[in-house]
Scaffold this motif. Structure first.
Motif, PDB file in Angstrom:
ATOM      1  N   VAL A  39       0.856  -1.188  -0.048  1.00 31.57           N
ATOM      2  CA  VAL A  39      -0.072   0.104   0.202  1.00 31.57           C
ATOM      3  C   VAL A  39       1.021   1.288  -0.046  1.00 31.57           C
ATOM      4  O   VAL A  39       0.752   2.300  -0.687  1.00 31.57           O
ATOM      5  N   THR A  79       0.552   3.794  -2.992  1.00 29.36           N
ATOM      6  CA  THR A  79       0.160   5.388  -2.805  1.00 29.36           C
ATOM      7  C   THR A  79       1.424   6.397  -3.096  1.00 29.36           C
ATOM      8  O   THR A  79       1.077   7.366  -3.686  1.00 29.36           O
ATOM      9  N   VAL A  99       1.853   6.583  -6.869  1.00 26.98           N
ATOM     10  CA  VAL A  99       0.590   7.200  -7.448  1.00 26.98           C
ATOM     11  C   VAL A  99       0.881   8.979  -7.168  1.00 26.98           C
ATOM     12  O   VAL A  99       0.813   9.669  -7.967  1.00 26.98           O
ATOM     13  N   GLY A 158     -15.351  14.577  -7.423  1.00 34.41           N
ATOM     14  CA  GLY A 158     -15.161  13.403  -6.735  1.00 34.41           C
ATOM     15  C   GLY A 158     -15.761  12.328  -7.552  1.00 34.41           C
ATOM     16  O   GLY A 158     -16.547  12.433  -8.583  1.00 34.41           O
ATOM     17  N   SER A 159     -15.779  11.218  -6.917  1.00 35.55           N
ATOM     18  CA  SER A 159     -16.566  10.129  -7.554  1.00 35.55           C
ATOM     19  C   SER A 159     -17.261   9.077  -6.712  1.00 35.55           C
ATOM     20  O   SER A 159     -16.538   8.689  -6.095  1.00 35.55           O
ATOM     21  N   LEU A 168     -15.880   5.594  -6.977  1.00 34.06           N
ATOM     22  CA  LEU A 168     -14.306   5.401  -6.194  1.00 34.06           C
ATOM     23  C   LEU A 168     -14.255   5.356  -4.729  1.00 34.06           C
ATOM     24  O   LEU A 168     -13.689   4.639  -4.011  1.00 34.06           O
ATOM     25  N   GLU A 169     -15.376   6.383  -4.330  1.00 34.54           N
ATOM     26  CA  GLU A 169     -15.504   6.572  -2.656  1.00 34.54           C
ATOM     27  C   GLU A 169     -15.925   5.143  -2.176  1.00 34.54           C
ATOM     28  O   GLU A 169     -15.299   4.590  -1.004  1.00 34.54           O
ATOM     29  N   TRP A 199     -13.126   2.485  -2.361  1.00 39.84           N
ATOM     30  CA  TRP A 199     -11.910   2.816  -1.537  1.00 39.84           C
ATOM     31  C   TRP A 199     -12.006   2.972  -0.157  1.00 39.84           C
ATOM     32  O   TRP A 199     -11.420   3.050   0.853  1.00 39.84           O
ATOM     33  N   THR A 200     -13.440   2.654  -0.026  1.00 42.04           N
ATOM     34  CA  THR A 200     -13.880   2.516   1.556  1.00 42.04           C
ATOM     35  C   THR A 200     -13.869   1.122   1.872  1.00 42.04           C
ATOM     36  O   THR A 200     -13.486   0.691   2.955  1.00 42.04           O
ATOM     37  N   PRO A 240     -10.481  -1.326   1.878  1.00 45.13           N
ATOM     38  CA  PRO A 240      -9.542  -1.116   3.251  1.00 45.13           C
ATOM     39  C   PRO A 240     -10.380  -1.648   4.445  1.00 45.13           C
ATOM     40  O   PRO A 240      -9.679  -2.477   5.323  1.00 45.13           O
ATOM     41  N   ALA A 241     -11.557  -1.536   4.456  1.00 46.50           N
ATOM     42  CA  ALA A 241     -12.415  -1.801   5.382  1.00 46.50           C
ATOM     43  C   ALA A 241     -12.425  -3.466   5.370  1.00 46.50           C
ATOM     44  O   ALA A 241     -12.119  -3.789   6.728  1.00 46.50           O
ATOM     45  N   LEU A 251      -8.830  -4.447   6.743  1.00 45.18           N
ATOM     46  CA  LEU A 251      -8.474  -4.173   7.964  1.00 45.18           C
ATOM     47  C   LEU A 251      -9.463  -5.128   9.062  1.00 45.18           C
ATOM     48  O   LEU A 251      -8.920  -5.668   9.923  1.00 45.18           O
ATOM     49  N   LEU A 252     -10.636  -5.662   8.427  1.00 47.85           N
ATOM     50  CA  LEU A 252     -11.490  -6.528   9.334  1.00 47.85           C
ATOM     51  C   LEU A 252     -10.623  -7.826   9.525  1.00 47.85           C
ATOM     52  O   LEU A 252     -10.512  -8.585  10.248  1.00 47.85           O
ATOM     53  N   PHE A 258     -11.353  16.787  -3.975  1.00 49.46           N
ATOM     54  CA  PHE A 258     -11.944  15.373  -4.359  1.00 49.46           C
ATOM     55  C   PHE A 258     -12.799  14.966  -3.392  1.00 49.46           C
ATOM     56  O   PHE A 258     -12.292  15.019  -2.114  1.00 49.46           O
ATOM     57  N   GLY A 259     -13.811  14.820  -3.439  1.00 50.55           N
ATOM     58  CA  GLY A 259     -14.854  14.005  -2.251  1.00 50.55           C
ATOM     59  C   GLY A 259     -15.012  14.744  -1.111  1.00 50.55           C
ATOM     60  O   GLY A 259     -14.600  14.542  -0.115  1.00 50.55           O
ATOM     61  N   MET A 280     -10.409  -0.432  12.793  1.00 47.60           N
ATOM     62  CA  MET A 280     -11.348   0.466  11.830  1.00 47.60           C
ATOM     63  C   MET A 280     -11.093   1.945  11.651  1.00 47.60           C
ATOM     64  O   MET A 280     -11.531   2.453  10.828  1.00 47.60           O
ATOM     65  N   LEU A 295      -9.398   3.339   8.818  1.00 47.87           N
ATOM     66  CA  LEU A 295     -10.313   3.492   7.596  1.00 47.87           C
ATOM     67  C   LEU A 295     -10.561   4.831   6.979  1.00 47.87           C
ATOM     68  O   LEU A 295     -10.435   5.403   5.764  1.00 47.87           O
ATOM     69  N   VAL A 331      -9.309   6.798   3.600  1.00 46.92           N
ATOM     70  CA  VAL A 331     -10.240   7.530   2.638  1.00 46.92           C
ATOM     71  C   VAL A 331      -9.718   8.998   2.550  1.00 46.92           C
ATOM     72  O   VAL A 331      -9.728   9.406   1.366  1.00 46.92           O
ATOM     73  N   LEU A 356      -5.141  12.213  -3.270  1.00 45.46           N
ATOM     74  CA  LEU A 356      -4.438  11.727  -4.315  1.00 45.46           C
ATOM     75  C   LEU A 356      -5.361  12.100  -5.522  1.00 45.46           C
ATOM     76  O   LEU A 356      -5.258  12.554  -6.467  1.00 45.46           O
TER      77      LEU A 356
END
Ligand SMILES: [Cu+2]
Ligand SMILES: [Cu+2]
Lengths: 252, 603
Positions: A55, A59, A62, A84-85, A88-89, A92-93, A96-97, A100-101, B319-320, B362, B365, B369, B375
């Motif tokens: 990761v 990142t 990028v 935004g998108s 994508l949100e 990328w939520t 990783p969730a 991590l879980l 973004f977002g 958690m 997270l 985001v 980025l």
């Protein structure tokens, strides 16, 4: 200058990974594991190291690429006017969730082995009582009768002996302030807390001498609160206990 | 929105009446109730303490590189009795006071006190804070704290030396350490004053942001800086009472023998610690209930500022925006149920540790985001590599490291090995120095023209950035591999242990980097003061930014705005096709036929 700054940011993943590649061959990295449970911890360490490493590189690269590619001084393309998108949100939520879980659940067994499955609860007798005190480790072995608090208890300081390949149960206490019982090679760490008796259990798999480190600040002499762990064969261990007992009786 | 206009206007009138006549030097610059002056007072005080905290850190680094060697120049001056070397007592005091100063006198007050004060009214289009007198008091309540901490260096036994976490019984019992004599009492008093100051600030920020936004400034048109300040104030308001209670409890333990944190029958250093009957772990729970959220108090505002700076110099909308806001809220919410991750090795119930492990995993997270959205912001942008932008980008780059290294500690079995090692020290410095401090530098370079009406020198700004960035990584990155080797924190002489003896050369390298990083800050100091007086003068909006502070005169006078700002859109309309310029200020009325577009979040 945009190129220069982009490359500076590219140097972060390059050196970042480089240091971790260089380290093990130069004596930096996890010390040799001589415990029965330690491989689980080392495995998790490596697993997380690789996962976060990927990761990290992704990142940072990028970041570098966007800086290189979208440098206003070298590219005249109009900006992508977007706020935004949603897709994508979501991606990328959720990704990783889930990761991590997964890590959270994946590690639970190792944690339970070291901190929850206390053999003392199943009646295993205490091997040795260790009491932190400014700035030394006081040790008390139960002696021949296997019970603490009887006249044949054996007392000692800073020089902890245990038999190899046997489950050890330590009763960890503190006489004054917080200390921490840290055995790097055995992947064991536990605070010693005034007013509490905390069980610590482990099994050493190789004979030898190891550092016993106090890892919780306990005052000005914290740095010198150093003990030594000797892991030896059952025979040597019994002999050591007998010698200790004899020496103790002789001074009475 | 009309109620806002009237309310804010009425306030302005009342204000002008109050301050209309010349207030004199004391009223204008010392006991000022103007949020900008208070902000700048906070800025100067905290930067001064930054120097103190930095010097303390360099002394720590000296000892780790060359233990028991005479410190050049300062050694003979400070410790002539010990032959110019740092004593172990003094070493424990050094790292305790380094962390205490940096956290309570630098990071928290520079973010909330300096930037919060200066920016909140300007960015929401208000003429001042809701409670200007309370605001002034929040600054002046820092002074008793400054006094207590300064004094503590000179009392018998010296300043506090039980770590910035002040764990009992070491901290609570007078005989436990030299620093646990008068020094610890002064430390507790100092922190109580800081807490009072922060509380006054947060109440003020919350009220101001809720009540005093300019017409058209809806909550979802607030810049990220303001959102971050808002959530930070919420965190302060809910977490501080717990810390304050804990501080008073330890103070009572020390002064009247209440024994909240001291178990029965304890004998410390051959002296009875009193009646006892308490629990040492209780302190840790109360302390971390505040101090974990405090980690976010120490980074959220920097995240906000970085978001604003990146969008501005990417010349592209953030973004977002809404996911960014929600992740700040998520961090704040989760931030209250993760404190136990500082206590995995403390003897706390290991089942509880498992619960805290899951919540801690958690909380990574929302941070992830945020990184992805930063980025996303520079994707397809037109990036201008200004000094504030470089610092903001380095925030992102360094925060990635600090965030990822946190996962190691959240993994409880791995924490068994790395807890209380240099891995942790590396982690927090990536978050608080590579993150927050770089964000703060970015913020200073960015808002300096608004504060003082002049630009800072860009060339020397970039030199400062480059050197800080390189030496920062040289100092702190290698801490991770020290930690992997089990190298413990807070040891005056780690080479006492055979296991760590080979790690001294790396420590020497780190110390040299740290000294170089410290020296690089002189460039910043020179640039700062030179620019204050001789930098090129600028107009209202030198960066062509969108937010309201750039609509005010430079520097803004009393009451901030010469025209009532009216807000038409969100703060990130860079590169909008509606206008010919590549920015589109929040206050600029839309051209004919475009009245209903251009709001952030509508797409
Ligand atoms: Cu210790
Ligand atoms: Cu925390």
């Amino acid at each position: 200058m945009g190129r220069f700054w982009s490359l500076l940011f590219l140097s972060v993943p390059i050196f970042g990974v480089g240091v971790f590649v260089w380290a093990p061959s130069h004596g930096y990295g996890l010390p040799k594991d001589v415990s029965a449970h330690g491989h689980q911890i080392d495995h998790l360490w490596n697993f997380i190291l690789i996962l976060t490493g990927l990761v990290f590189v992704a990142t940072e690269v990028v970041l570098f690429w966007f800086l290189w590619r979208y440098d206003a001084a070298r590219h005249a393309d109009p900006v992508k006017y977007t706020h935004g998108s949603h897709n994508l949100e979501v991606i990328w939520t959720i990704l990783p969730a889930a990761t991590l879980l997964f890590i959270a659940i994946y590690q639970m067994n190792a944690w339970a082995d070291v901190k929850i499955r206390n053999p003392g609860a199943e009646g295993m007798p205490i091997t040795v009582e260790v009491t932190g005190r400014q700035f030394e480790w006081r040790l008390r072995y139960p002696g021949k009768d296997g019970k603490l608090g009887t006249p044949d208890d054996i007392y000692h300081v800073n020089d902890l002996h245990i038999p190899v390949n046997e489950e050890i149960l330590v009763a960890l206490k503190s006489a004054d302030v917080l200390h921490d019982f840290f055995l790097p090679e055995l992947r064991i760490k536990q605070d010693a807390v005034p007013g509490m008796q905390i069980p610590v259990w482990f099994k050493a798999t190789e004979t030898g001498w190891y550092d016993l480190v106090c890892a919780e600040l306990c005052g000005w002499g914290h740095y010198k609160m150093k003990g030594r762990l000797t892991v030896e064969s059952r025979k040597d261990y019994d002999k050591w206990l007998d010698d200790m007992y004899a020496a103790q009786e002789a001074t009475k | 929105m009309s109620s806002h206009a009237i309310g804010s206007h009425a306030h302005e009138m009342a204000h002008a009446g109050e301050h209309g006549h010349a207030a004199g030097f004391l009223g204008t610059y010392v006991f000022s109730r103007d949020h900008k002056v208070i902000g700048i007072q906070f800025l100067f005080s905290t930067l001064l303490w930054f120097v103190v905290g930095g010097l303390l850190a360099l002394a720590v680094r000296w000892q780790l590189a060359w233990p028991w060697k005479e410190m050049p120049i300062v050694g003979p001056m400070l410790f002539s009795a010990e032959g110019g070397q740092i004593s172990p007592e003094f070493y424990t005091m050094l790292f305790t006071m380094h962390a205490s100063v940096m956290i309570f006198f630098v990071i928290i007050p520079i973010l909330a006190g300096a930037f919060g004060n200066f920016l909140i009214p300007l960015m929401i289009g208000a003429d001042d804070m809701a409670f200007p007198t309370l605001n002034m008091l929040s600054y002046w309540f820092m002074w008793p704290a400054f006094l207590c901490m300064t004094l503590s260096f000179f009392v018998p036994g010296g300043a506090a030396a039980a770590g910035w976490t002040g764990y009992p019984t070491l901290a609570a019992v007078w005989t436990a350490a030299p620093g646990s004599e008068m020094g610890q009492t002064l430390w507790l008093l100092g922190l109580i004053f800081v807490g009072v100051s922060s509380m006054m600030g947060s109440v003020n920020y919350l009220t101001t942001i809720i009540q005093m936004r300019a017409p058209g400034m809806t909550m979802f048109r607030l810049p990220m800086t303001i959102w971050a300040m808002f959530i930070t104030a919420v965190l302060q308001a809910f977490a501080l009472p717990v810390l304050t209670a804990a501080l008073f409890m330890q103070l009572l333990d020390r002064t009247v023998g209440t024994g909240f944190f001291i178990p029965e029958g304890l004998v410390v250093n051959n002296t009875s610690a009193g009646a006892g009957g308490g629990q040492t772990l209780l302190w840790q729970h109360l302390f971390w209930f505040y101090s974990h959220p405090a980690v976010y108090i120490m980074i959220l505002p920097a995240m906000g500022m970085v978001s604003d700076i990146i969008s501005c110099f990417a010349r592209k909308p953030l973004f977002g925006y809404k996911p960014m806001v929600y992740s700040i809220c998520g961090i704040a919410g989760l931030g209250f149920i993760v404190w136990g991750h500082h206590m995995f090795m403390s003897g706390m119930n290991p089942y509880l540790g498992m619960g805290f492990m899951v919540s801690t995993m958690m909380i990574a997270l929302p941070s992830a985001v945020k990184v992805f959205n930063w980025l996303g912001t520079i994707w397809g942008a037109r990036i201008q590599f200004t000094t504030p932008m470089l610092f903001a980008l380095s925030f992102v780059s360094m925060f990635i490291i600090g965030g990822l290294s946190g996962i190691f500690m959240a993994a409880t079995p791995v924490d068994i090995f790395i807890h209380d090692t240099y891995f942790i020290v590396g982690h927090i410095h990536y978050v608080l120095f590579g993150g927050t401090a770089f964000g703060v530098f970015g913020g200073i370079y960015f808002w300096f023209p608004k504060m003082f009406g002049r630009m800072m020198n860009e060339f020397w700004g970039k030199v400062h950035f480059f050197l800080s960035f390189v030496f920062f990584n040289g100092t702190f990155y290698t801490m991770h591999i020290l930690g992997a080797g089990g190298f413990p924190r807070r040891l005056a002489d780690p080479y006492h242990y055979a296991s760590f003896r080979d790690m001294q050369p790396l420590n020497q390298f780190m110390t040299i980097c740290a000294l170089a990083m410290g020296a690089s800050q002189l460039i910043f100091v020179a640039n700062f003061f030179y620019s204050m007086f001789f930098g090129p003068k600028v107009g209202r909006n030198p960066w062509h930014a969108n937010t309201l502070e750039w609509f005010a005169p430079t520097p803004p006078g009393h009451g901030n705005f010469d025209m009532q700002p009216i807000v038409y859109r969100g703060p990130y309309e860079y590169g909008s096709p509606e206008v010919d310029t590549d920015y589109y200020p929040q206050t600029q009325p839309p051209p004919e036929g475009h009245e209903h577009t251009g709001d952030a979040g509508h797409h």
